[in-house]
Design a protein around this motif. Structure first.
Motif, short mmCIF file in Angstrom:
data_model
loop_
_atom_site.label_atom_id
_atom_site.label_comp_id
_atom_site.label_asym_id
_atom_site.label_seq_id
_atom_site.Cartn_x
_atom_site.Cartn_y
_atom_site.Cartn_z
N THR A 181 12.00 3.50 7.70
CA THR A 181 11.97 4.66 8.59
C THR A 181 10.68 5.43 8.34
O THR A 181 9.80 4.99 7.60
N ASP A 182 10.56 6.61 8.96
CA ASP A 182 9.36 7.42 8.75
C ASP A 182 9.44 8.28 7.49
O ASP A 182 8.53 9.07 7.23
N LYS A 183 10.50 8.12 6.73
CA LYS A 183 10.64 8.83 5.45
C LYS A 183 10.67 7.78 4.35
O LYS A 183 11.68 7.10 4.14
N MET A 184 9.54 7.62 3.64
CA MET A 184 9.39 6.53 2.68
C MET A 184 9.12 7.04 1.28
O MET A 184 8.35 7.99 1.10
N SER A 185 9.74 6.38 0.32
CA SER A 185 9.44 6.62 -1.09
C SER A 185 8.13 5.89 -1.43
O SER A 185 7.56 5.17 -0.60
N PHE A 186 7.66 6.08 -2.67
CA PHE A 186 6.43 5.40 -3.10
C PHE A 186 6.58 3.89 -2.97
O PHE A 186 5.69 3.20 -2.46
N THR A 187 7.71 3.36 -3.42
CA THR A 187 7.95 1.90 -3.36
C THR A 187 7.97 1.42 -1.92
O THR A 187 7.42 0.36 -1.59
N GLU A 188 8.57 2.20 -1.04
CA GLU A 188 8.64 1.82 0.37
C GLU A 188 7.26 1.88 1.02
O GLU A 188 6.93 1.05 1.88
N ARG A 189 6.45 2.86 0.62
CA ARG A 189 5.08 2.92 1.16
C ARG A 189 4.27 1.70 0.71
O ARG A 189 3.47 1.15 1.48
N LEU A 190 4.49 1.27 -0.53
CA LEU A 190 3.84 0.05 -1.01
C LEU A 190 4.30 -1.15 -0.20
O LEU A 190 3.49 -1.99 0.22
N GLN A 191 5.60 -1.23 0.05
CA GLN A 191 6.16 -2.30 0.87
C GLN A 191 5.57 -2.27 2.28
O GLN A 191 5.25 -3.32 2.85
N ASN A 192 5.42 -1.08 2.84
CA ASN A 192 4.88 -0.92 4.18
C ASN A 192 3.45 -1.46 4.27
O ASN A 192 3.08 -2.12 5.24
N ILE A 193 2.66 -1.18 3.24
CA ILE A 193 1.28 -1.67 3.22
C ILE A 193 1.25 -3.20 3.14
O ILE A 193 0.43 -3.86 3.79
N LEU A 194 2.15 -3.77 2.36
CA LEU A 194 2.21 -5.23 2.25
C LEU A 194 2.56 -5.86 3.60
O LEU A 194 1.99 -6.89 4.00
N PHE A 195 3.51 -5.26 4.33
CA PHE A 195 3.86 -5.76 5.66
C PHE A 195 2.68 -5.63 6.62
O PHE A 195 2.46 -6.50 7.48
#
Length: 529
Positions: free
Chosen positions: A203-217
């Motif tokens: 979603t548009d509310k991301m933790s640090f780990t999720e932001r890292l995952q988002n960059i990988l995608f």
């Protein structure tokens, strides 16, 4: 003295003309994408035809949905032998089986490789079709002689964009996806800190780990564009354009983007002035059902109706899942209308009507419909929002999980993954969405927000298409960012220059300081001697 009839004629027929921008019938070349994308394009074609525009549609001879003969358009048919349909359907069957069987990470990695290969092949095949067009001298001359006002195309397969460039025509995009994911990432600033990449399930509310995952995608999307999709278009550009071209830059150069989304459905994000959001443009007030279907729906009484469909590509779920779903439906007091093309489940109840096809929008708009069990395709999700029907989503592939996640995040639906579907889980989630009033209230709220617009989305789309015709493009709404190299776009060159200047200043200061210190010491020593 004028009669009452004349007053009524003036009010009903003439006053609306004062508020409609004039546009003589234009000539439009449509280069569509087949499959479900054609459903959206055809709606625009129907409305453009109704407003007096002449339309030519480029299609291949083995098209899935695009008919050669139509009262709406004239077709330009290109011979095609390498159909992708079988390859696509085989992949879908294997992917659903892997989800259901709880396959290993290696199996999913293999399927991902097959998917990327399928995407690469689809673009390659379509580039071959474009080359076939551009090598056909008489056809190219016919396209030039037709003096089209614009090209209307879907850039999920971007051959229409390349053809428009070759013909030097303005471009209107009917778009959500481009060659490498969500089109908004290509045209507008897209901070990965709060804009989820398609496929990430975020979603548009991301933790640090999720932001890292988002960059990988995002890295996967860049890889796909650079190494799997881009080379097919690079070859076309090198052959037919002096100096070559870049497909993403050509897409960014389009005059108007008719974007099939809105911010009732999508997460807020930066956008650009030539992006026109037309989410739900295919929706309209429900039409009466056939007498037999109306009788079945009304027989549900106060309990209402559940409808279920998994889209046009998936005819049926695996047999064991279908059996369990049918047994759950059989226990429900509601009536059920289920699009299921396959073996008839043995557990089917008398309250369930199996159909090969259903009037989805008319059923969603019927006051008796209480719940929509769906796969999460963009059209179905937007129609559910328009009619205010909560969704139980069973995502299967592509963008469907992300679409359903947007509903779930707003409390208007619930996701049940295919791997988790069994009699118990399906019955539990079905009961939750049916009986908790919050789901219906939240969906009604989304419906009210979506409908509260100054201009109907379809009228909005047609206005901007005709706007491009009237003004021969819309360059004043288009940023020139696509002409900039990446280091200029991100101001890397400016930052490096400033960093260099600051470094030179500090080094100069240190050198000057050391020089003065050394000179001072020499003077001091000379005085001592």
């Amino acid at each position: 003295m004028p009669s009452l009839g004349m007053h009524m004629f003036f009010t009903v027929f003439l006053i609306p003309l004062l508020f409609t921008a004039p546009c003589d019938g234009g000539k439009i070349l449509v280069f569509p994408v087949d499959g479900s994308h054609w459903i959206n394009m055809k709606i625009l074609i129907e409305e453009l035809h109704a407003r007096g525009h002449s339309i030519d549609v480029i299609r291949v001879s083995d098209s899935w949905y695009i008919k050669e003969e139509s009262p709406l358009y004239s077709s330009i048919t290109i011979p095609q032998k390498n159909s992708m349909e079988n390859f696509f359907l085989i992949y879908l069957e294997n992917y659903m089986k892997a989800q259901r069987d709880g396959a290993s990470a290696f199996t999913f990695l293999k399927l991902t490789g097959q998917f990327l290969s399928m995407i690469s092949k689809a673009h390659s095949v379509n580039c071959d079709i474009l080359a076939q067009i551009l090598d056909h001298e008489s056809l190219v001359q016919r396209l030039f002689d037709a003096q089209y006002d614009l090209v209307l195309t879907d850039p999920a397969i971007a051959t229409g964009v390349v053809l428009a460039k070759y013909l030097k025509l303005p471009i209107v995009l009917n778009v959500r996806w481009i060659t490498s994911g969500d089109g908004q990432f290509a045209i507008a600033p897209s901070p990965l800190s709060y804009i989820p990449v398609p496929g990430s399930g975020l979603t548009d509310k991301m933790s640090f780990t999720e932001r890292l995952q988002n960059i990988l995608f995002y890295g996967i999307i860049v890889f796909q564009e650079r190494f799997l999709v881009g080379p097919s278009y690079d070859a076309i550009c090198d052959k037919y354009f002096q100096g070559g071209c870049d497909i993403i830059s050509l897409i960014q150069e389009a005059d108007i983007w008719l974007f099939r989304s809105d911010f009732v459905f999508d997460f807020p994000r930066p956008t650009m002035p030539n992006v026109v959001y037309i989410g739900g443009f295919q929706c309209k007030p429900a039409q009466p059902l056939s007498p037999d279907l109306e009788e079945f729906v009304e027989s549900a009484g106060e309990h209402g109706v559940i409808i279920m469909t998994l889209g046009t590509l998936v005819n049926a779920l695996p047999d064991d899942i279908a059996e369990e779903i049918a047994s759950v439906f059989a226990k429900m007091p509601q009536k059920v209308i289920w699009r299921h093309v396959g073996q008839r489940p043995s557990t089917l109840g008398n309250n369930t009507l199996i159909v090969d096809w259903m009037p989805q929008k008319d059923l969603l708009g019927h006051p008796q419909t209480k719940l929509f069990v769906a796969h999460g395709g963009t059209n179905g999700v937007q129609e559910a929002i328009y009619y205010g029907v909560p969704v139980l989503g069973i995502p299967l592939f592509f963008d469907q999980f992300d679409n359903l996640l947007r509903l779930q995040e707003r409390g208007a639906g619930k996701i049940l993954k295919l791997a988790e579907v069994n009699g118990h889980s399906f019955e539990q989630v079905l009961g939750e969405v049916l009986h908790q009033d919050s789901y219906r209230h939240n969906m009604k709220r989304l419906s009210n927000l979506h409908r509260d617009q100054l201009i109907n989305p379809l009228d909005h789309a047609i206005f901007w298409t005709e706007y491009v015709m009237r003004h021969k493009g819309a360059a004043h709404l288009r940023t020139d960012a696509y002409r900039m190299p990446w280091y200029s776009y991100y101001s890397i060159d400016v930052l490096m220059t400033l960093l260099g200047a600051v470094t030179i200043f500090f080094l100069s200061t240190i050198i000057m300081f050391r020089f003065l210190c050394c000179r001072g010491r020499r003077i001091y020593k000379s005085k001592q001697h």
